[in-house]
Design an enzyme around this catalytic site. Structure first.
Site, short mmCIF file in Angstrom:
data_model
loop_
_atom_site.label_atom_id
_atom_site.label_comp_id
_atom_site.label_asym_id
_atom_site.label_seq_id
_atom_site.Cartn_x
_atom_site.Cartn_y
_atom_site.Cartn_z
N ASP A 284 -3.00 6.36 3.50
CA ASP A 284 -2.72 4.76 3.84
C ASP A 284 -0.66 4.68 4.69
O ASP A 284 0.47 5.84 3.86
CB ASP A 284 -2.13 3.94 3.02
CG ASP A 284 -1.99 2.47 3.22
OD1 ASP A 284 -1.19 2.05 4.45
OD2 ASP A 284 -1.69 1.55 2.22
N GLU B 284 -0.95 -0.21 -2.58
CA GLU B 284 -1.99 -0.24 -1.19
C GLU B 284 -2.84 0.16 -1.60
O GLU B 284 -3.93 -0.41 -0.29
CB GLU B 284 -0.94 -0.77 -0.58
CG GLU B 284 -0.11 -1.49 -0.64
CD GLU B 284 1.71 -1.17 0.13
OE1 GLU B 284 1.88 0.04 0.90
OE2 GLU B 284 2.69 -1.87 0.19
N LYS C 172 12.12 -3.36 2.62
CA LYS C 172 11.44 -3.28 1.08
C LYS C 172 12.05 -2.21 1.29
O LYS C 172 11.31 -1.44 0.06
CB LYS C 172 9.77 -3.01 2.68
CG LYS C 172 9.03 -2.89 1.27
CD LYS C 172 7.71 -3.00 1.50
CE LYS C 172 6.99 -2.84 0.59
NZ LYS C 172 4.89 -2.50 0.71
N ASP D 72 0.10 -9.03 1.50
CA ASP D 72 0.11 -7.26 1.62
C ASP D 72 1.80 -7.91 1.83
O ASP D 72 2.32 -8.03 3.28
CB ASP D 72 -0.55 -6.81 2.62
CG ASP D 72 0.51 -5.67 3.03
OD1 ASP D 72 1.07 -4.94 2.85
OD2 ASP D 72 -0.59 -5.15 4.21
#
Length: 614
Positions: free
Chosen positions: A199, A175, A71, A9
């Site tokens: 999420d 994800e 990211k 992850d």
């Protein structure tokens, strides 16, 4: 030695690695014993690189060398509205290099420049080192998770970063799909069970609706925003602190990088504290000369007020995802929370209220479940006997529609959003010009009928076309999305063995992601406008083909000189037609009638070929 596949992850704020062996999932902790590692890099001024919690601590002393949230910068242009909006929050320098964001800092008195891809590679190399130390063997295969709403460009850059870290990526897994996979593996779930994964991580928000089948988990619909996460909630508190300092102490903390880093850490900790307490105190020492100690009290109610728009935005995305999936909220049997920001009480309350006071599922660890799901997917793809797993398979979908442009700027949808991947689709393009030796199409991602309102991904050209009358030569363009959601395109001429194939050059994109992040809402709100545009372009295209064929025949047939004014009229009409927009539909209708009146009889009398009906 067995070729073990791990799950990674690669998070915006923290990263986690996991592996499935001998029937169980195991989190691989870092060298400090932490189960998650901050996605934080500190470049030491005199040389050397520190990763993780220690890097975060050291950066307080030299914040311009402490890099985080890389990211969020992946696959973006420098003029992206998101980057412009958040530049003031970063204590480090983000430079514009050919309209690409590049992080710039000093090390050994030398200016160093790193791309977001290079920085992600550094983090992945560190995670690889942790995994190999814990497993006592070389590890070079992985499943890496990405936000469901990462576009094809961001996925491609993620793969490139992993390759540079010497990983072979067997799959990029969305994800929320990973979180659901971990949940279904740990629980005895009946067939056709429908769940929703909410999420909310540090940098991105995803929502996914999934259904348990006999031997697989099928993604029914996804939604999200790659510019919404825990750091945006930190910014709400940070903005409040800046406001207090300016108003009460006449001090602008935004001007000092050292203060930015220190205050951000405090605001992040205050946010976490408010998940279990009704009040958090931010104590600041040595910031203002006349005020050696500043105390700012933040209540949970005030925080909820400051962040209310962001909270509501996540519920709106959730709501739209349900609408797109055509599944009622009463049909959702389980709401699974994932991502550290789901610990915020107000968020849990809003989700529960939306689902009519439904009890939320908190059985999975929000910080670790995505890595665990990646580890399970890795085991499914592994050839190692230690990782044999047969319980589940994951079926994923693409989040946004893909297609080509055509005459009149119309979007030809080839692969629709929420199509299962891998996926393939084709579009046959009619080349109307007799003399044309090549055809070019643009590839777009989005939901609007007007292709100019979607996101441009690149283009593909095919040359050396076989001479043919107008509208008789077709080129078939095919889109193919592989297991990782990466796009390739092929062009093939029907009249010959003329083929061109390439990966889309996404770096030629001339639109920022900010312009299309709300593409689904945008398409829904403009449905009537798109319908009107579609009808307009349909008529416009038909008339364009008619005029093209008419002029072709006029030159080929022995048409009397007395009709030459008609030829001049058609050339001008064809030229005028190209510039017509949807707000000129009356002009189009009048031109259509005029062409029919002046041209139809001539085409009939001289037996023109290939003429469409008018």
């Amino acid at each position: 030695m067995d070729d073990i596949v791990i799950g990674i992850d690669l998070g915006t704020t923290t990263s986690c690695i996991s592996v499935y062996t001998k029937g169980r999932i195991r989190i691989l902790d870092n060298e400090r014993g932490g189960r998650v590692t901050p996605s934080f890099i500190y470049f030491q001024p005199q040389g050397g690189i520190v990763i993780g919690e220690h890097a975060k601590t050291m950066s307080v002393h030299k914040p311009e060398n402490g890099i985080y949230e890389v990211k969020r910068l992946l696959g973006r242009k420098f003029d992206d509205t998101y980057i412009k909006k958040t530049l003031d929050y970063f204590p480090f320098l983000i430079s514009d290099v050919s309209n690409r964001p590049v992080i710039t800092f000093k090390q050994n008195n030398i200016i160093v420049k790193k791309t977001p891809q290079e920085l992600c590679t550094i983090i992945l190399q560190e995670l690889k080192k942790y995994a190999e130390a814990k497993l006592n063997q070389t590890v070079n295969k992985a499943v890496i998770t990405v936000p469901a709403y990462f576009n094809v460009t961001q996925r491609k850059v993620t793969l490139a970063a992993a390759k540079d870290a010497e990983f072979t990526v067997l799959k990029l897994l969305n994800e929320p799909s990973a979180a659901a996979l971990a949940y279904y593996f740990d629980n005895d779930i009946t067939e056709n069970h429908i769940s929703l994964v909410y999420d909310l991580g540090g940098g991105t928000f995803d929502v996914a609706i999934l259904q348990k089948k006999t031997d697989n988990v099928e993604v029914l619909c996804v939604g999200g925003d790659t510019q919404l996460g825990g750091h945006d909630l930190d910014n709400c508190i940070l903005d409040y602190v800046y406001e207090v300092l300016r108003k009460d102490y006449h001090y602008d903390a935004q001007m000092a990088p050292d203060d930015k880093r220190r205050l951000r850490n405090m605001c992040e900790e205050a946010k976490k504290e408010l998940s279990s307490a009704n009040e958090a105190v931010i104590t600041i020492y040595g910031l203002v000369a006349k005020h050696p100690k500043i105390i700012i009290t933040l209540t949970r109610t005030l925080f909820e007020e400051k962040a209310s728009k962001l909270f509501k935005k996540t519920i709106d995305i959730l709501h739209n995802c349900l609408i797109d999936s055509k599944i009622s909220k009463q049909s959702i049997q389980e709401v699974i929370l994932c991502g550290g920001s789901t610990r915020i009480p107000k968020i849990q309350e809003m989700i529960s209220n939306y689902f009519d006071n439904k009890q939320l599922n908190k059985s999975t660890n929000p910080d670790e479940c995505v890595a665990e799901g990646a580890a399970l997917q890795g085991a499914m793809l592994s050839s190692s006997k230690k990782q044999k797993i047969e319980q589940l398979k994951m079926v994923d979908v693409i989040p946004l529609s893909l297609g080509f442009d055509s005459y009149g700027s119309k979007m030809n949808f080839v692969i629709r959003r929420n199509t299962k991947i891998p996926a393939k689709g084709s579009y046959s393009y009619v080349n109307s010009e007799e003399s044309a030796t090549s055809s070019t199409v643009g590839i777009y991602e989005g939901e609007r009928v007007d292709v100019r309102k979607n996101r441009y991904l690149g283009k593909l050209s095919i040359d050396g076309l076989t001479p043919a009358p107008p509208v008789q030569r077709r080129v078939t363009f095919t889109l193919n999305i592989d297991f990782n959601g990466i796009l390739t395109v092929k062009a093939e001429e029907a009249l010959s063995n003329n083929v061109r194939e390439m990966k889309v050059n996404y770096t030629r994109s001339d639109r920022s992601e900010f312009e299309i992040k709300n593409s689904l809402v945008d398409a829904a709100e403009n449905q009537k406008i798109d319908e009107k545009f579609n009808n307009f372009v349909k008529t416009k295209t038909h008339l364009y083909y008619y005029l093209t064929c008419f002029l072709y025949n006029f030159n080929k047939k022995n048409v009397g000189k007395e009709y030459q004014p008609i030829q001049v009229f058609c050339k001008k009409a064809k030229n005028d037609l190209s510039g017509m927009e949807v707000d000129q539909e009356n002009n189009l209708e009048n031109l259509y009638k005029e062409v029919k009146t002046k041209c139809y009889a001539i085409a009939e009398n001289y037996e023109f070929e290939y003429m469409p009906k008018i």
